[in-house]
Design a protein around this motif. Structure first.
Motif, PDB file in Angstrom:
ATOM      1  N   TYR A   1    -114.210  66.664 -50.097  1.00 54.35           N
ATOM      2  CA  TYR A   1    -113.965  67.442 -51.312  1.00 54.35           C
ATOM      3  C   TYR A   1    -115.031  67.155 -52.363  1.00 54.35           C
TER       4      TYR A   1
ATOM      5  N   ILE B   1    -105.150  61.659 -57.660  1.00 55.26           N
ATOM      6  CA  ILE B   1    -105.406  60.780 -56.526  1.00 55.26           C
ATOM      7  C   ILE B   1    -105.297  59.293 -56.861  1.00 55.26           C
TER       8      ILE B   1
ATOM      9  N   MET C   1    -107.766  71.214 -49.458  1.00 57.21           N
ATOM     10  CA  MET C   1    -106.550  71.088 -50.252  1.00 57.21           C
ATOM     11  C   MET C   1    -105.298  71.457 -49.447  1.00 57.21           C
TER      12      MET C   1
ATOM     13  N   ASP D   1     -96.520  67.408 -59.749  1.00 61.89           N
ATOM     14  CA  ASP D   1     -96.583  66.078 -59.133  1.00 61.89           C
ATOM     15  C   ASP D   1     -95.285  65.304 -59.311  1.00 61.89           C
TER      16      ASP D   1
ATOM     17  N   THR E   1    -107.451  66.910 -57.966  1.00 62.04           N
ATOM     18  CA  THR E   1    -107.648  65.690 -57.177  1.00 62.04           C
ATOM     19  C   THR E   1    -108.040  64.490 -58.028  1.00 62.04           C
TER      20      THR E   1
ATOM     21  N   TYR F   1    -101.519  69.836 -54.402  1.00 64.31           N
ATOM     22  CA  TYR F   1    -102.728  70.145 -53.630  1.00 64.31           C
ATOM     23  C   TYR F   1    -102.684  71.573 -53.093  1.00 64.31           C
ATOM     24  N   SER F   2    -101.504  72.037 -52.740  1.00 66.92           N
ATOM     25  CA  SER F   2    -101.376  73.431 -52.321  1.00 66.92           C
ATOM     26  C   SER F   2    -101.702  74.365 -53.476  1.00 66.92           C
TER      27      SER F   2
ATOM     28  N   SER G   1    -100.337  70.878 -62.733  1.00 67.16           N
ATOM     29  CA  SER G   1    -100.423  70.007 -61.560  1.00 67.16           C
ATOM     30  C   SER G   1     -99.707  68.680 -61.802  1.00 67.16           C
TER      31      SER G   1
END
Length: 447
Positions: free
Chosen positions: A330, A241, A309, A379, A237, A387-388, A375
């Motif tokens: 979170y 984010i 998430m 992305d 995150t 997020y999964s 990640s």
């Protein structure tokens, strides 16, 4: 050195340990402040290297938490060899060297030079700083206040995220050197770690022995896997984010996008302090069934993180509300997993936590690099999948937590029995001393 005097100029340890606590807080503040602001810095570096995949830009940021975790087993050994004070001063020097190399780097379009300066130098410096500062706190404070002290120290990380995150745009606009100009401000804040290093004196000698290899059993390795899975999802995150908040399709306002890490930092800081306080309260409760313990708190927090998430990708379209709510929920609950790990380690394995804590960080470091790069790559394909991926990591950590539950409860019962026995012995000693004084008074009166 006496057991009660370990500070500078013979200051009592009961006072000096709070000076060390503040210095440790600042170390976490400065190191993780830079660490968590990398989500913003990453967007600027991507503009300079448009031909390089996002996962390779993320590799720069992953080396900071990754290396300080991987090299953690060496940190206490270096401190034992040359002293904790000198170790921390050298570590701060490495940080400054890295920022200077990146700012004055003549190869300003060379990715590998930036990887070395902003990744390797910062990561090595962070390893020597963070591991020794946290182990110093766990060795100085008694069981009753250990969780709260650890929570206060690690709260430096989210407060650093608040400070660095809120001022990054100001730093960026205050210099004509672009994103490299922000490194001047980072270097100045890192230089304060040299002053922090001066206050690290050796703690009073411990009566407990160091961890023996035979104690490194199922409990330790189960905790090792659990924390590694947790840390893999932890950074997803903060890394992604800031960029996703700037995506027009989610309808997030510019003000929220620029301060999204600040919101996370505030919530996370409150969470770290609160869970430490709750854990200390639970230590003083003589329940036969410990429903409120460090272990149950960290398990509940991880379950909520996993749920957040999995849910967030389905509500991202609601813009400001969904992004802010994620950061608040979170940020608050992920604090439980980070700030209580060393406390649980101390409860599961008696003795000094320096070496097992360092090996726990080593495992974390390997998974941090994997989590960062994987990640960031995901992305580029489908942002919601990242997020999964984090949710799966948290859920898997929960599974390992339940495998450790019976062993943790047994260790908790042992601590409670020891506490009860010690209290009984203290009462017996007080009663014996009282009787002895009464006899002496009677003899004196008779004479």
């Amino acid at each position: 050195m006496s057991k009660t005097q370990s500070g500078l100029c013979g200051i009592d340890e009961k006072i000096w340990k709070f000076v060390v606590l503040f210095a440790s807080f600042y170390i976490n503040f400065s190191v993780d402040g830079y660490n968590f602001v990398f989500g913003y810095l990453k967007l600027e570096i991507e503009k300079q290297y448009p031909h390089i995949g996002k996962q390779w830009i993320a590799l720069i940021g992953s080396l900071v938490p990754g290396l300080y975790c991987i090299l953690s087993p060496l940190a206490p050994k270096i401190a034992d060899k040359i002293g904790m004070r000198l170790t921390i001063i050298i570590a701060a020097g490495l940080q400054l060297s890295g920022f200077a190399l990146a700012f004055f780097n003549p190869f300003k379009s060379n990715y590998y030079a930036d990887l070395l300066a902003l990744g390797v130098f910062q990561g090595v410096g962070s390893a020597l700083l963070l591991t020794n500062s946290i182990s110093s706190i766990t060795n100085r404070f008694e069981k009753k206040g250990k969780a709260l002290a650890t929570g206060l120290v690690t709260a430096g990380s989210p407060f650093g995220a608040i400070f660095y995150g809120s001022l990054f745009k100001t730093f960026l606009e205050a210099t004509s050197f672009g994103w490299r100009g922000t490194l001047i401000f980072f270097a100045g804040l890192a230089a304060m770690n040299i002053l922090c290093g001066i206050v690290f004196t050796p703690p009073p000698a411990e009566e407990s022995k160091q961890i023996e290899p035979k104690l490194w059993n199922y409990r330790f390795f189960g905790l090792l896997i659990m924390t590694s899975l947790f840390i893999t999802g932890y950074y997803v995150t903060p890394l992604l984010i800031p960029g996703q908040a700037r995506n027009p399709k989610y309808g997030v306002s510019e003000g929220v996008a620029n301060n999204i890490i600040l919101v996370w930092g505030i919530s996370n800081g409150i969470g770290r302090i609160l869970v430490g306080f709750m854990s200390d309260i639970s230590y003083n409760l003589d329940h036969k069934k410990p429903y409120l313990t460090s272990f149950t708190i960290i398990t509940l927090c991880t379950i909520i993180c996993a749920a957040a998430m999995f849910v967030f990708p389905h509500v991202m379209i609601y813009g400001n509300v969904s992004f802010l709510l994620l950061q608040i929920v979170y940020g608050f609950f992920v604090a439980g997993g980070i700030s209580l790990r060393s406390v649980i380690l101390k409860e599961l394995i008696p003795g000094s936590v320096s070496n097992p804590l360092a090996w726990m960080y080593f495992s974390d470091g390997l998974f941090v690099v994997i989590g960062f790069c994987l990640s960031a790559y995901v992305d580029t394909i489908a942002p919601v999948w990242a997020y999964s991926f984090a949710g799966i990591c948290f859920a898997s950590a929960v599974v390992f937590m339940f495998t450790l539950l019976s062993r943790y409860l047994a260790a908790y019962d042992r601590i409670r029995r020891d506490k009860t026995r010690n209290q009984a012995e203290e009462e017996a000693n007080k009663h014996e001393i009282k009787e002895l004084l009464e006899r002496q008074n009677v003899d004196a009166t008779t004479a």
